[in-house]
Design a protein around this motif. Structure first.
Motif, PDB file in Angstrom:
ATOM      1  N   THR A   1      -0.311   2.984   6.086  1.00 38.91           N
ATOM      2  CA  THR A   1       0.046   3.861   4.980  1.00 38.91           C
ATOM      3  C   THR A   1       0.492   5.192   5.552  1.00 38.91           C
ATOM      4  O   THR A   1      -0.126   5.712   6.481  1.00 38.91           O
ATOM      5  CB  THR A   1      -1.163   4.091   4.046  1.00 38.91           C
ATOM      6  N   ALA A   2       1.561   5.728   5.001  1.00 39.64           N
ATOM      7  CA  ALA A   2       2.031   7.057   5.394  1.00 39.64           C
ATOM      8  C   ALA A   2       2.280   7.869   4.137  1.00 39.64           C
ATOM      9  O   ALA A   2       2.830   7.366   3.151  1.00 39.64           O
ATOM     10  CB  ALA A   2       3.302   6.956   6.221  1.00 39.64           C
ATOM     11  N   VAL A   3       1.878   9.124   4.173  1.00 36.48           N
ATOM     12  CA  VAL A   3       2.046  10.023   3.038  1.00 36.48           C
ATOM     13  C   VAL A   3       2.761  11.271   3.539  1.00 36.48           C
ATOM     14  O   VAL A   3       2.427  11.803   4.595  1.00 36.48           O
ATOM     15  CB  VAL A   3       0.684  10.402   2.415  1.00 36.48           C
ATOM     16  N   SER A   4       3.738  11.716   2.773  1.00 32.43           N
ATOM     17  CA  SER A   4       4.498  12.910   3.122  1.00 32.43           C
ATOM     18  C   SER A   4       4.646  13.781   1.885  1.00 32.43           C
ATOM     19  O   SER A   4       4.676  13.267   0.765  1.00 32.43           O
ATOM     20  CB  SER A   4       5.878  12.494   3.657  1.00 32.43           C
ATOM     21  N   ALA A   5       4.752  15.078   2.093  1.00 35.51           N
ATOM     22  CA  ALA A   5       4.969  15.993   0.968  1.00 35.51           C
ATOM     23  C   ALA A   5       6.383  15.806   0.445  1.00 35.51           C
ATOM     24  O   ALA A   5       7.337  15.779   1.213  1.00 35.51           O
ATOM     25  CB  ALA A   5       4.753  17.432   1.403  1.00 35.51           C
TER      26      ALA A   5
ATOM     27  N   ALA B   1      -1.319  -8.718  17.013  1.00 34.56           N
ATOM     28  CA  ALA B   1      -1.765  -7.995  15.819  1.00 34.56           C
ATOM     29  C   ALA B   1      -1.631  -6.488  16.023  1.00 34.56           C
ATOM     30  O   ALA B   1      -1.196  -5.770  15.111  1.00 34.56           O
ATOM     31  CB  ALA B   1      -3.200  -8.363  15.479  1.00 34.56           C
ATOM     32  N   ALA B   2      -1.985  -6.002  17.204  1.00 31.13           N
ATOM     33  CA  ALA B   2      -1.853  -4.570  17.487  1.00 31.13           C
ATOM     34  C   ALA B   2      -0.387  -4.158  17.480  1.00 31.13           C
ATOM     35  O   ALA B   2      -0.033  -3.085  16.965  1.00 31.13           O
ATOM     36  CB  ALA B   2      -2.494  -4.234  18.827  1.00 31.13           C
ATOM     37  N   GLY B   3       0.478  -4.990  18.019  1.00 25.91           N
ATOM     38  CA  GLY B   3       1.912  -4.695  18.006  1.00 25.91           C
ATOM     39  C   GLY B   3       2.468  -4.648  16.596  1.00 25.91           C
ATOM     40  O   GLY B   3       3.269  -3.769  16.258  1.00 25.91           O
ATOM     41  N   ALA B   4       2.039  -5.588  15.757  1.00 25.21           N
ATOM     42  CA  ALA B   4       2.485  -5.599  14.361  1.00 25.21           C
ATOM     43  C   ALA B   4       1.998  -4.353  13.633  1.00 25.21           C
ATOM     44  O   ALA B   4       2.721  -3.768  12.828  1.00 25.21           O
ATOM     45  CB  ALA B   4       1.995  -6.857  13.663  1.00 25.21           C
ATOM     46  N   ARG B   5       0.788  -3.937  13.923  1.00 23.85           N
ATOM     47  CA  ARG B   5       0.239  -2.725  13.286  1.00 23.85           C
ATOM     48  C   ARG B   5       1.063  -1.504  13.677  1.00 23.85           C
ATOM     49  O   ARG B   5       1.378  -0.662  12.836  1.00 23.85           O
ATOM     50  CB  ARG B   5      -1.220  -2.535  13.678  1.00 23.85           C
ATOM     51  N   LEU B   6       1.409  -1.395  14.957  1.00 20.20           N
ATOM     52  CA  LEU B   6       2.214  -0.263  15.410  1.00 20.20           C
ATOM     53  C   LEU B   6       3.594  -0.257  14.751  1.00 20.20           C
ATOM     54  O   LEU B   6       4.099   0.799  14.363  1.00 20.20           O
ATOM     55  CB  LEU B   6       2.360  -0.287  16.926  1.00 20.20           C
ATOM     56  N   GLU B   7       4.195  -1.431  14.609  1.00 20.82           N
ATOM     57  CA  GLU B   7       5.486  -1.525  13.929  1.00 20.82           C
ATOM     58  C   GLU B   7       5.356  -1.068  12.480  1.00 20.82           C
ATOM     59  O   GLU B   7       6.220  -0.346  11.966  1.00 20.82           O
ATOM     60  CB  GLU B   7       6.010  -2.956  13.972  1.00 20.82           C
ATOM     61  N   CYS B   8       4.281  -1.476  11.828  1.00 19.56           N
ATOM     62  CA  CYS B   8       4.064  -1.086  10.422  1.00 19.56           C
ATOM     63  C   CYS B   8       3.843   0.416  10.289  1.00 19.56           C
ATOM     64  O   CYS B   8       4.373   1.045   9.371  1.00 19.56           O
ATOM     65  CB  CYS B   8       2.881  -1.851   9.841  1.00 19.56           C
ATOM     66  N   VAL B   9       3.066   0.996  11.196  1.00 22.38           N
ATOM     67  CA  VAL B   9       2.811   2.439  11.148  1.00 22.38           C
ATOM     68  C   VAL B   9       4.099   3.218  11.348  1.00 22.38           C
ATOM     69  O   VAL B   9       4.399   4.156  10.599  1.00 22.38           O
ATOM     70  CB  VAL B   9       1.754   2.840  12.211  1.00 22.38           C
ATOM     71  N   ASP B  10       4.880   2.837  12.350  1.00 22.55           N
ATOM     72  CA  ASP B  10       6.142   3.535  12.608  1.00 22.55           C
ATOM     73  C   ASP B  10       7.098   3.426  11.422  1.00 22.55           C
ATOM     74  O   ASP B  10       7.726   4.404  11.015  1.00 22.55           O
ATOM     75  CB  ASP B  10       6.818   2.983  13.863  1.00 22.55           C
ATOM     76  N   ALA B  11       7.223   2.238  10.865  1.00 24.97           N
ATOM     77  CA  ALA B  11       8.124   2.033   9.729  1.00 24.97           C
ATOM     78  C   ALA B  11       7.651   2.799   8.504  1.00 24.97           C
ATOM     79  O   ALA B  11       8.462   3.379   7.767  1.00 24.97           O
ATOM     80  CB  ALA B  11       8.246   0.548   9.415  1.00 24.97           C
TER      81      ALA B  11
END
Length: 116
Positions: free
Chosen positions: A99-103, A25-35
Motif C-alpha cells: 500500500t502506498a499513500v501520497s498527499a 515472494a520477496a521479489g513479488a513484494r518488492l515489485e508491488c511496493v515499487d509499483a
C-alpha cells in the motif's frame, strides 16, 4: 555414508525449494511496493485513475489486484498478488500486499474521482 546421503539429499532439496519460494515472494513484494509508490505519486499529481491502474498492473506480477483511490487529501494505491511456487502448482500460494499513500496535490481531484 550412502544411507546418510539418501536421507540428507531430499531434506536439502526441500530446504532449497522453500528458500527459492521465499525469494520469489520477496521479489513479488518488492515489485508491488515499487509499483504502488509510483502509482500513488502519479495519481496524486492528477493522472487519470484508469491510466494509473493500468501502469501499476504493467509493473506487477500477473494476476495482481490493484485499487486506486483519490480523495481530497490523500491518494491511496493498494496492490495484492498471490505467489505460488512454479514447481508445485498444488501447493498453496502466499499473498503479498503493498500500500502506498501520497498527499493529493491541489487541483488533482477530478469529478468522479471515486475508487476503482
Amino acid at each position: 555414508m550412502t544411507a546418510e546421503t539418501a536421507v540428507a539429499l531430499p531434506a536439502l532439496v526441500v530446504v532449497l525449494a522453500a528458500a527459492l519460494w521465499a525469494v520469489a515472494a520477496a521479489g513479488a513484494r518488492l515489485e508491488c511496493v515499487d509499483a504502488a509508490r509510483a502509482g500513488a505519486r502519479a495519481a496524486s499529481r492528477g493522472e487519470p485513475l484508469e491510466r494509473v491502474r493500468n501502469g501499476v498492473l504493467a509493473a506487477v506480477p500477473t494476476g495482481a489486484q490493484v485499487t486506486v483511490t483519490r480523495g481530497p487529501e490523500t491518494t491511496r494505491v493498494e496492490v495484492s498478488v498471490t505467489v505460488t511456487p512454479g514447481w508445485g502448482a498444488s501447493l498453496p500460494g502466499i499473498t503479498v500486499h503493498a500500500t502506498a499513500v501520497s498527499a493529493t496535490e491541489p487541483g488533482a481531484e477530478q469529478p468522479g474521482g471515486t475508487p476503482e
